[in-house]
Design an enzyme around this catalytic site. Structure first.
Site, PDB file in Angstrom:
ATOM      1  N   GLU A 151      13.907  -6.344  15.520  1.00 43.46           N
ATOM      2  CA  GLU A 151      13.721  -5.078  15.493  1.00 43.46           C
ATOM      3  C   GLU A 151      14.082  -4.343  14.126  1.00 43.46           C
ATOM      4  O   GLU A 151      13.149  -3.305  14.016  1.00 43.46           O
ATOM      5  CB  GLU A 151      14.920  -4.434  16.629  1.00 43.46           C
ATOM      6  CG  GLU A 151      14.811  -5.255  17.921  1.00 43.46           C
ATOM      7  CD  GLU A 151      13.582  -4.959  18.732  1.00 43.46           C
ATOM      8  OE1 GLU A 151      12.621  -3.935  18.196  1.00 43.46           O
ATOM      9  OE2 GLU A 151      13.143  -5.926  19.281  1.00 43.46           O
ATOM     10  N   HIS A 181      10.507  -4.320  12.387  1.00 41.74           N
ATOM     11  CA  HIS A 181       9.667  -3.340  13.015  1.00 41.74           C
ATOM     12  C   HIS A 181       9.974  -2.041  12.218  1.00 41.74           C
ATOM     13  O   HIS A 181       8.974  -1.176  11.908  1.00 41.74           O
ATOM     14  CB  HIS A 181      10.031  -2.989  14.698  1.00 41.74           C
ATOM     15  CG  HIS A 181       9.304  -4.004  15.489  1.00 41.74           C
ATOM     16  ND1 HIS A 181       7.891  -3.864  15.367  1.00 41.74           N
ATOM     17  CD2 HIS A 181       9.437  -4.618  16.350  1.00 41.74           C
ATOM     18  CE1 HIS A 181       7.312  -4.818  16.321  1.00 41.74           C
ATOM     19  NE2 HIS A 181       8.245  -5.081  17.029  1.00 41.74           N
TER      20      HIS A 181
END
Length: 291
Positions: A146, A149
């Protein structure tokens, strides 16, 4: 039901804001007595295409918290929360981004997501199911995915891609509607039902093609985020996390957030074109091929 209502209400508010903006720009009437005003139509398409995408991005943290019920950790109240904050802080520093907000949401499904308007104003959230069902090494890999990202700017990239394809959909659907109304149906007085029906049909067809493009980009970004996790947390940890997810078969996040979850829908054949995530087996194979 409350969360669905909130999502619909948010979308209606976005449409209302865009409609007011178009009226202020004077391009809300791109159909006039002389036919189709291409300049006004193009401005209309750009505002509608990019406007909705970037307003959604701007409120993404707010809407994600409310749709999932995620609670931001302000002051850690347990050892698990302290470990979570410290791990995200270390990874954010290594990735060269500001510390994102860290939240936990109540769900039995092992999943996590990242969202936010920029690399330095992001939210990383994990489910209670992920915290209970994975080891520290596996959770660390998910968090690194994450964080990758965020560091890769994937939220902005997908918003830009969505804005471009939306613009094409709005523009060419109305060009097609005008062509059908004036050239095929020979309507020379105003703009008949043929224009509106043909525009709606074209918008649906082009919208499907646009979704295929956006989801292809999303799948490509997943491979990059997996590679980023391998760099931040270790390749074996990420492979272990993916195998754990593959065994758990978690349900995906709400559609508007699914692109930034650790797990998405599964599908084969034509349905694979509409998946936001590649099959886990392909992701593991890509990680194993890394040097």
């Amino acid at each position: 039901m409350k969360r669905i209502f909130l999502f619909l209400l948010t979308n209606l508010a976005i449409v209302a804001v865009l409609s007011i903006s178009l009226r202020l720009l004077g391009v809300d009437h791109y159909l006039d007595a002389n036919g189709l005003n291409i300049s006004s139509l193009l401005i209309f398409a750009v505002v509608m295409g990019f406007g909705g995408s970037f307003i959604s991005l701007a409120i993404s943290k707010w809407s994600a918290k409310r749709m999932t019920g995620a609670q931001v950790i302000e002051t850690p109240t347990s050892e698990a929360e302290r470990w979570l904050l410290n791990t995200v802080r270390q990874q954010a520093t290594a990735a060269g981004i500001d510390m994102p907000e860290v939240a936990i949401y109540d769900s039995p499904e092992p999943n996590a997501f990242a969202t936010g308007m920029s690399r330095n104003s992001a939210l990383v959230a994990v489910s209670t199911g992920l915290l209970r069902g994975m080891t520290h090494d596996e959770i660390e890999a998910v968090l690194a995915h994450e964080i990758s990202h965020v560091a890769n700017g994937d939220m902005v990239t997908l918003a830009l891609v969505q804005g471009v394809v939306n613009t094409f959909v709005f523009f060419f659907a109305r060009i097609f509607g005008y062509f059908v109304d004036r050239v095929i149906l020979k309507n020379e007085e105003g703009h008949g039902i043929g224009y509106w029906v043909a525009s709606m049909v074209a918008e649906l067809v082009l919208g499907v093609l646009a979704m295929i493009v956006v989801q292809w980009v999303s799948r490509h970004r997943e491979f990059r985020a997996d590679a980023g996790s391998a760099a931040l947390a270790g390749r074996d940890k990420m492979i272990g996390a993916l195998r754990r997810l593959d065994a758990a078969h978690p349900q995906p996040l709400p559609e508007q957030m699914s692109a930034f979850g650790i797990a998405g829908k599964n599908g084969g054949g034509l349905s694979a074109l509409f998946m936001s995530h590649p099959p886990i087996a392909e992701r593991i194979a890509a990680l194993q091929a890394l040097r």
